[in-house]
Design an enzyme around this catalytic site. Structure first.
Site: not given
Ligand code: ACO
Length: 332
Positions: A119, A259, A289
């Site tokens: 990214c 980003h 993203n």
């Molecule tokens: N729909 C419903 N529930 C979901 C989904 C979904 N799509 N995805 C995960 N969950 C659930 C999980 O299983 C978890 O359930 P549990 O509590 O029963 O275990 C719950 O939701 C919470 O999951 P978390 O991973 O803790 O959620 P979080 O608030 O961290 O959000 C996210 C997840 C959106 C991925 C976030 O962590 C994020 O944006 N991270 C950064 C991603 C990023 O910036 N990437 C950049 C680089 S990408 C690249 O380089 C190509």
């Protein structure tokens, strides 16, 4: 890297962007994996994203975005002397997507290559281009950030597939001696954190076979929570660093383009450097993203819609797999 002691620098003379036609909504994703529009909006801020069809390749989007950048800069293809393409989804391993684009656009007096910085690739590309222009080695450089992340997405993994989209953004850089141009830049990477965001197979360590494909080892794997925490800290630090190097306060910024990965990451990063949200460019609700394409697409939109005006101070910052991160401060 700051402007101190060197009058010649690069400025961005044109921008362009392109996305596929097909829009994939959160409601459609609800029918593919166990998710909901509410969860995706609340946790990421994403509503829709663009997804390319099976006939499309990354270079198709690049050619459109780059043609728009050249048109807005009023520069002919044969005048470009360098092309940098940031992507982790090249058309194919060999030749580089840069060389494919060079041939398709008639950049016959250029040299072309790809960089892989996830990214952050557009920020890396702008910094490389600025350095070549400052030394006088090149005068017209195209930098493209482009991805077809849909090709490396596991559509059965709800923790990643709701986040990504396809797109390309491009910028043309040329020399200038006036107040405009790139003021300061900062790049970093930390390979010790590679396991938080990676693709397990498809390279020389683990070439593809039936098993790797069955196990979705061609697709992105991500520890979302860890990426989240590192992204906020690293983007905040990088953004502050280029401001400090230039002796500029964050209150002097006219526009902040982070980003576009997650609205909560964007808000937390902006808060870290004390930039109010009305100065932060956000379009991830429409694009998702798009990795290397996210910052240049936002830059192009901001420029074309008049959100970015000549003389404005704009800061771009990104974070991605590697980990890689960096920031660029520009007087527009
Ligand atoms: N729909 C419903 N529930 C979901 C989904 C979904 N799509 N995805 C995960 N969950 C659930 C999980 O299983 C978890 O359930 P549990 O509590 O029963 O275990 C719950 O939701 C919470 O999951 P978390 O991973 O803790 O959620 P979080 O608030 O961290 O959000 C996210 C997840 C959106 C991925 C976030 O962590 C994020 O944006 N991270 C950064 C991603 C990023 O910036 N990437 C950049 C680089 S990408 C690249 O380089 C190509």
């Amino acid at each position: 890297m700051s402007e101190q002691g060197n009058r010649l620098r690069a400025y961005i003379s044109g921008t362009g962007s392109a996305v596929p036609e097909r829009v994939l909504t959160n409601s459609e994703l609800e029918r593919i994996v166990d998710t909901s529009d509410e969860w995706i909006m609340e946790r990421s801020g994403i509503k829709t994203r663009y997804i390319g069809g099976s006939e499309m390749a990354t270079s198709d989007l690049c050619v459109k975005a780059a043609a728009r950048a050249l048109e807005s800069a009023r520069v002919a293809p044969e005048d470009v002397d360098m092309l940098i393409v940031g992507t982790v989804t090249p058309d194919q391993p060999l030749p580089s997507t840069g060389c494919i684009i060079q041939e398709r656009m008639g950049l016959k007096n250029a040299f072309a290559f790809d960089i892989a910085a996830a990214c952050t690739a557009f920020i890396y590309g702008i910094t490389i281009a600025d350095s070549f222009i400052r030394t006088g080695m090149c005068r017209k450089i195209l930098v493209i950030g482009a991805e077809m992340l849909s090709r490396i997405t596991n559509w059965e993994d709800r923790t990643t597939c709701v986040l990504f989209g396809d797109g390309a953004g491009a910028a043309l850089l040329e020399p200038c001696e006036g107040p405009r141009g790139i003021v300061s830049t900062f790049l970093r990477s930390d390979g010790s954190l590679q396991d938080y965001l990676y693709i397990p197979a498809g390279g020389s360590r683990r070439p593809h076979n039936a098993e790797t494909l069955r196990k979705h080892m061609h697709a992105i794997r991500m520890s979302g929570n860890s990426v989240f925490k590192h992204a906020v800290r690293a983007m905040g630090d990088a953004a502050q660093r280029v401001l400090d190097d230039a002796g500029i306060a964050s209150s002097d910024l006219d526009l902040f383009i982070p980003h576009q990965a997650n609205l909560r990451i964007i808000k937390a990063t902006a808060a870290r450097i004390k930039v109010p949200m009305d100065k932060v460019y956000v379009n991830l609700d429409r694009y998702g993203n798009t990795s290397a394409a996210s910052v240049p697409i936002a830059l192009d939109e901001a420029s074309r819609t008049g959100r970015l005006k000549e003389g404005n101070l704009v800061e771009m910052v990104a974070f991605g797999g590697g980990f890689t991160w960096g920031a660029v401060l520009v007087r527009w």
